[in-house]
Design a protein around this motif. Sequence first.
Motif, mmCIF file in Angstrom:
data_model
loop_
_atom_site.group_PDB
_atom_site.id
_atom_site.type_symbol
_atom_site.label_atom_id
_atom_site.label_comp_id
_atom_site.label_asym_id
_atom_site.label_seq_id
_atom_site.Cartn_x
_atom_site.Cartn_y
_atom_site.Cartn_z
ATOM 1 N N VAL A 1 -6.660 7.088 -23.882
ATOM 2 C CA VAL A 1 -5.779 7.180 -22.911
ATOM 3 C C VAL A 1 -4.415 6.806 -23.495
ATOM 4 O O VAL A 1 -4.140 6.650 -24.505
ATOM 5 C CB VAL A 1 -6.089 5.859 -21.935
ATOM 6 C CG1 VAL A 1 -7.531 6.091 -21.132
ATOM 7 C CG2 VAL A 1 -6.317 4.499 -22.840
ATOM 8 N N SER B 1 -10.214 -7.651 -24.059
ATOM 9 C CA SER B 1 -11.304 -7.683 -23.037
ATOM 10 C C SER B 1 -10.736 -8.209 -21.971
ATOM 11 O O SER B 1 -11.372 -9.230 -21.231
ATOM 12 C CB SER B 1 -12.583 -8.413 -23.558
ATOM 13 O OG SER B 1 -12.389 -9.485 -24.185
ATOM 14 N N TRP C 1 -4.303 -4.001 -11.194
ATOM 15 C CA TRP C 1 -3.528 -4.229 -12.567
ATOM 16 C C TRP C 1 -4.214 -4.408 -13.592
ATOM 17 O O TRP C 1 -5.345 -5.197 -13.252
ATOM 18 C CB TRP C 1 -2.250 -5.240 -12.598
ATOM 19 C CG TRP C 1 -1.638 -5.060 -13.521
ATOM 20 C CD1 TRP C 1 -1.458 -5.793 -14.819
ATOM 21 C CD2 TRP C 1 -0.575 -3.801 -14.002
ATOM 22 N NE1 TRP C 1 -0.751 -5.706 -15.865
ATOM 23 C CE2 TRP C 1 -0.015 -4.308 -15.091
ATOM 24 C CE3 TRP C 1 -0.358 -2.547 -13.446
ATOM 25 C CZ2 TRP C 1 0.760 -3.426 -16.117
ATOM 26 C CZ3 TRP C 1 0.509 -1.896 -14.025
ATOM 27 C CH2 TRP C 1 1.019 -2.239 -15.392
ATOM 28 N N PHE C 2 -4.156 -3.628 -14.440
ATOM 29 C CA PHE C 2 -5.128 -3.624 -15.782
ATOM 30 C C PHE C 2 -5.173 -4.983 -16.744
ATOM 31 O O PHE C 2 -6.305 -5.250 -17.146
ATOM 32 C CB PHE C 2 -5.323 -2.343 -16.614
ATOM 33 C CG PHE C 2 -3.863 -1.953 -16.878
ATOM 34 C CD1 PHE C 2 -3.329 -1.019 -16.033
ATOM 35 C CD2 PHE C 2 -3.140 -2.426 -18.087
ATOM 36 C CE1 PHE C 2 -2.052 -0.547 -16.872
ATOM 37 C CE2 PHE C 2 -1.836 -2.049 -18.294
ATOM 38 C CZ PHE C 2 -1.366 -1.076 -17.544
ATOM 39 N N GLY D 1 -15.252 0.953 -23.365
ATOM 40 C CA GLY D 1 -14.593 0.321 -22.256
ATOM 41 C C GLY D 1 -13.744 -0.656 -22.612
ATOM 42 O O GLY D 1 -12.823 -1.255 -22.004
ATOM 43 N N ASP D 2 -13.601 -0.935 -23.844
ATOM 44 C CA ASP D 2 -12.727 -2.130 -24.546
ATOM 45 C C ASP D 2 -11.712 -1.463 -25.347
ATOM 46 O O ASP D 2 -12.070 -0.654 -26.230
ATOM 47 C CB ASP D 2 -13.629 -2.889 -25.444
ATOM 48 C CG ASP D 2 -14.403 -3.861 -24.782
ATOM 49 O OD1 ASP D 2 -15.784 -4.191 -25.368
ATOM 50 O OD2 ASP D 2 -13.982 -4.330 -23.654
ATOM 51 N N ALA E 1 3.843 -5.712 -13.546
ATOM 52 C CA ALA E 1 3.132 -4.465 -13.116
ATOM 53 C C ALA E 1 3.614 -3.187 -13.070
ATOM 54 O O ALA E 1 3.778 -2.671 -12.149
ATOM 55 C CB ALA E 1 2.366 -4.721 -11.919
ATOM 56 N N GLY F 1 2.547 -8.870 -19.512
ATOM 57 C CA GLY F 1 1.189 -8.114 -19.335
ATOM 58 C C GLY F 1 0.020 -9.078 -18.803
ATOM 59 O O GLY F 1 -1.132 -8.716 -18.886
ATOM 60 N N PHE G 1 -11.497 5.139 -18.147
ATOM 61 C CA PHE G 1 -11.778 3.778 -18.135
ATOM 62 C C PHE G 1 -12.895 3.540 -17.067
ATOM 63 O O PHE G 1 -12.793 3.991 -15.909
ATOM 64 C CB PHE G 1 -10.811 2.661 -17.860
ATOM 65 C CG PHE G 1 -9.984 2.347 -19.086
ATOM 66 C CD1 PHE G 1 -8.814 2.965 -19.420
ATOM 67 C CD2 PHE G 1 -10.529 1.535 -20.013
ATOM 68 C CE1 PHE G 1 -8.086 2.553 -20.315
ATOM 69 C CE2 PHE G 1 -9.676 1.043 -21.009
ATOM 70 C CZ PHE G 1 -8.686 1.414 -21.344
ATOM 71 N N ILE H 1 -3.485 -6.991 -19.964
ATOM 72 C CA ILE H 1 -3.731 -6.650 -21.408
ATOM 73 C C ILE H 1 -3.904 -7.962 -22.216
ATOM 74 O O ILE H 1 -3.948 -9.215 -21.762
ATOM 75 C CB ILE H 1 -2.212 -6.057 -22.158
ATOM 76 C CG1 ILE H 1 -1.075 -6.926 -22.101
ATOM 77 C CG2 ILE H 1 -2.142 -4.796 -21.458
ATOM 78 C CD1 ILE H 1 0.073 -6.556 -22.932
ATOM 79 N N ALA I 1 1.721 3.769 -16.531
ATOM 80 C CA ALA I 1 0.652 2.862 -16.057
ATOM 81 C C ALA I 1 0.732 3.070 -14.358
ATOM 82 O O ALA I 1 -0.506 2.774 -13.888
ATOM 83 C CB ALA I 1 1.687 1.515 -16.177
ATOM 84 N N GLU J 1 0.588 -10.296 -12.505
ATOM 85 C CA GLU J 1 1.414 -9.136 -12.129
ATOM 86 C C GLU J 1 0.817 -8.457 -10.853
ATOM 87 O O GLU J 1 1.497 -8.091 -9.941
ATOM 88 C CB GLU J 1 1.376 -8.144 -13.339
ATOM 89 C CG GLU J 1 2.090 -8.629 -14.458
ATOM 90 C CD GLU J 1 1.913 -7.497 -15.587
ATOM 91 O OE1 GLU J 1 2.821 -6.628 -15.923
ATOM 92 O OE2 GLU J 1 0.897 -7.802 -16.369
ATOM 93 N N ILE K 1 -0.695 1.675 -22.905
ATOM 94 C CA ILE K 1 -0.364 1.011 -21.720
ATOM 95 C C ILE K 1 0.646 -0.017 -21.798
ATOM 96 O O ILE K 1 1.027 -0.586 -23.134
ATOM 97 C CB ILE K 1 -1.628 0.425 -21.185
ATOM 98 C CG1 ILE K 1 -2.517 -0.465 -22.277
ATOM 99 C CG2 ILE K 1 -2.623 1.483 -20.554
ATOM 100 C CD1 ILE K 1 -3.840 -0.963 -21.630
ATOM 101 N N SER K 2 1.357 -0.536 -20.757
ATOM 102 C CA SER K 2 2.496 -1.660 -21.160
ATOM 103 C C SER K 2 2.118 -2.453 -19.792
ATOM 104 O O SER K 2 1.553 -2.284 -18.745
ATOM 105 C CB SER K 2 3.636 -0.914 -21.085
ATOM 106 O OG SER K 2 3.797 -0.324 -20.031
ATOM 107 N N GLY K 3 2.797 -3.708 -19.796
ATOM 108 C CA GLY K 3 2.911 -4.718 -18.749
ATOM 109 C C GLY K 3 4.274 -5.226 -18.791
ATOM 110 O O GLY K 3 5.256 -4.937 -19.332
ATOM 111 N N GLY K 4 4.293 -6.262 -17.742
ATOM 112 C CA GLY K 4 5.552 -6.844 -17.680
ATOM 113 C C GLY K 4 5.379 -8.482 -17.303
ATOM 114 O O GLY K 4 6.143 -9.026 -16.865
ATOM 115 N N ALA L 1 -13.053 6.704 -25.126
ATOM 116 C CA ALA L 1 -12.081 7.159 -24.240
ATOM 117 C C ALA L 1 -10.891 7.247 -24.778
ATOM 118 O O ALA L 1 -10.350 6.479 -25.903
ATOM 119 C CB ALA L 1 -11.993 6.562 -22.915
#
Lengths: 87, 288, 763
Positions: free
Chosen positions: A81, C613, C461-462, A61-62, C379, C529, C423, C464, C346, C722, A84-87, A79
């Motif tokens: 995947v 984490s 939202w995950f 999970g990490d 997001a 993020g 996940f 980061i 995403a 986000e 991933i990205s963000g804003g 896993a």
Amino acid sequence: MVRVLIPVTLRTLSGGEAEIEAVGHNLRSVIADLGERYPELAGRLVQDGRIGRGLTLAINGDVVSTGLITKVPADAEIAIVPQISGG
Amino acid sequence: MQAVKYVRAASVDEASRLLQEGGEGARVLAGGTDVIVQARERTREIDLFVDIKQIAETMSIAYDAADGLSIGAAAPCHEIYGNETVRELYPSLVDSTSLIGGTAIQGRASLGGNLCNSSPAADGIPTLIVLEATVEIAGPNGRRSVAVEDFCTAPGRNVLESGEFVVSLKFPTPAAGSGARFLRFIPRNEMDIAVTNAATQVRIENGSVSWARVSIGAVAPIPLLVADAAAALVGQPLSDETIAAAAAASRAAASPIDDMRGSIRQRRHLAGVLTERTIRQAAERAAA
Amino acid sequence: MVTAQSEVASQYNVIGTRPIRHDGVDKVTGAAQYGADLQLPGMLYGRVLRSPHAHARIVSIDTSKAAALEGVKSVITNADFPRASDDVIDTGEGSAQLNWLLDNVIASDKALYKGHAIAAVAAVDHHIAEDAIELIEVEYELLPPVLDVRDAMLDTAPKLHDGLKTGEMDGSKSDGDSNTASHLRFAKGDMEAGFADADVVIEREFVTSMAHQGYIEPHNGTAYWRADGTLDVWTSTQGSFVVRDSVAPLVQLSPSQVKVTPMEIGGGFGGKIPVYLEPLAAILSRNTGRPVQLTMNREEVLLATGPTSGTYMRVKMGAKRDGTLTAGEVYLAFEAGAYPGSPVGAGAMCALAPYDIPNQVIDGYDVVVNKPKTAAYRAPGAPQAEFATEAVINELAEQLQIDPLELRLQNAAVEGASRADGFTYGVIGNVECMQAAQDSSHWNSELAGPNQGRGVAQGFWFNIGFESSAYAQVNGDGTVPLVLGSTDIGGTRASIAMQLAETLGISAEEVRPHVVDTNSVGYTQVTGGSRTTFAGGWAAYECAMDIRRQMAERAAQIWEVDAAEVEYGDDAVIRGPADDEGNERSFGFKELAGQLAASGGHIVGRADVNKTSSGPAFATHIVDVEVDPDTGKVDVLRYTAVQDAGTAIHPAYVEGQMQGGAAQGIGMALNEEYYYDESGDLKNASLLDYRMPTALDLPMIEPIIVEVPNPGHPYGVRGVGEVPIIPPAPAIQAAIADAVGLRMNELPISPRAILEATLPEEG
């Protein structure tokens, strides 16, 4: 024994298997091990000595941030995947 | 921004002369809230600003019971809606001037500028029309007056000739039993441009509508005076039927376009809705 | 507004309080230096020539007249840049392919959207630069534009890029050229069985518009190519290291030859991560030997900087009569703009994330169209995808006659649940947010009048983590300057300083945070993020622990005892063994600080962390609206935003993020859209006609902070920036349905859209 979960879109490279067991103390050796049986899958997971383009790996999970040398505990679940990205 | 020269006119004659000599590239500068943006964005070629704010006639707000109200063309909105007499006797001018732009813009923007920019969606003009305003123009050939509904000729265009500029707007004394209201529709609450706007003035005597004017904007190349809407109201008491008929007349008179601010169907429909709402609210003001 | 200290915060001294932000005085007095404030001796001003066409081959560019204009010092095109490879660089929040990145900065053989940069000039003032732009002559061969994602996906569509094929996750590619750059799929369970199990199945289509991040400060970039061949860059950016690592390969310098100084930034939301002007400024400076500054005006920002994707989506969900969700099928087609790289991945990860649904398949398509290249927006991808899925969940609730929050609680993902992308959740606050919403005064109040309605929606939202650095030293007076690489877009100077202060046991005011350039601090990932308070805070925590160790060692040296016998207490008192007379020995932090210089020298603490984490964030929003059926106008009457912050380090800034995200989500829901004509001309490239909500359009947004601390962080932090942009659109859509029975499946739900849906044809 480490369990590697194969997402639907990579199962073309795993002979349709959703889960593969492998052994290794870090990501590099785990992938090398499963590469013996599934060379195309290993070729996708490791490109140019790094984790393959557009992919992220997670151990129990990490999300992995230290690349192929990341240690993999025994009985871990890995896993795969998209990156991933963000804003 | 283009290199624009600036000159401050001391008199009406000087302003007129400077404008005529400056030709196509000369613009009057009152608040500048439209023309400065146009110069910066190069949507108009401007090389000379003629500032008229030093000319007292263009800035003053004066009222007397005989002659009515005179508002200088360059008087800023915040002074107009801050004026006691305007608030008491011409509340529809408060409706318009407190909506033009936003609070900060209203510190500079003027009714004269709003009129001369001649946008079909101008928030000042429908009110001027229903209040029967006349436009006092000065130019090389002296002075002339134009009824405000005849002032705009096409989007962004009006009757001003070379060297002419608007000095003031004049409004007759409000008749007894009259009330007027301006409303606009925008997708947000403030600081937006009208999708459709409308104004109505009604005079109610002995329970009947004795006189009316209805104007709609942003639904045609120029703000419209809808004679048929007034005709549907006059000579009888106000009722849901006459109001609906007036709204239908506004919808019929509208010839809106489809653009990013509104669709034809939406604008035509809103012309009717705002006609109804301004009639009702003008009547409430008439009764008060 | 919650002002009482929360239960979680009560265990801390600094965390959970609301000190005045360290950058506050500079910002309110106008002293803060934003990118466009920078003035350097001899500086030139640049402007960019932009394509008037949405899709065209560039046949020729003649810059001679522009170059000849007095005051013009350089004119450049793509040809002035070194050839860019198709290597991919890490931009922290995803990646960028170098040749496409350069091509977006300045077009090579094709203009791919109206506003695409074609050439740039540098002149002695910006009036001359503007005049010079008009003298550049470009010959275009017009091509048919592709403006809708569904049209773009057809085999018959004009293709934007020769050689672009559809890539699958397994590395395979389609045979022919395509505008669909990639496809991804997540799946689990058995869809046929899942839908067979359902008593009710709802399938809906959704369309959303591109929406811009809407920061009030336009883009800027200043560069100075020094005589020694190194490059200085100043820019308002969310990621100074990403700017360095993007610009360096594009101008063929090594990253060590490029120094990026982040200026104060007036909003980013993800949009100020990609580079636009910096590479142009660099080459113009190289050519002229002078600093060059470029800024954008608002029209350029809207024409040519990344919005978030417009989309076409389908969602099909099945549920049993008792409310159990049995299957979810999601189809996402996202506009990437002119180059591949939409946030569809995403979006796919988030689409069904709040729920434990045994059978799921999610397909995502990344599609190029003749519109500006998309960039991350708060997001990214999730507001779109979760709009669609939350809308269907709300419709299911209505059909099943089950309360929409009860339905969500019944199916909520909890610790141990896993998503279709693989996940598995650890400790999360999903259920806690839904329960807090149920308990809120808003949810338990009555609606007041006709045409009013209420809606609710969940968001996920995950968040980061990744790299952050912090260095701090101890001054003789006990104050601690803290050096950070994280630019401050949301109050992170304060939240990171507070975590350092908490760990040292001193006050927030005694820590002085500074955001510095890329030569002065270790690698720090972007401010985005929702990672900065989490990762920057962790770096601050470890930096403080480093200082604590060193302070204890120093005390040991002063007392001439073994370091193992000295302890740095959480109360900032350093205690050692009793002296020969049996007296207790201790130093207060300030006291010891005053003795450092004389006892061996200064103390500097440092930390570089790389953590993943981060702990996902959940939110539940409730909205009441009133619809005017005659005009289609929707007024937001009341709004409550519930969110799990893990631990709210600075509650006022957490609330600010919740309110800001909600405001942006409301904008996307009600009025924000890109209005193109058939030729691909963006008609509403101004803030008059690109309608973002202002303070006059919204009620006070009531924030309710839930705290389910993240076990993966020393202070339990979860990112907060986000997730709050996600629930507004579906909550408003449901509220409108509740108010007037109208279910609108296209965003924005503008007054025009409502009237077009309700007026009779002849209307």
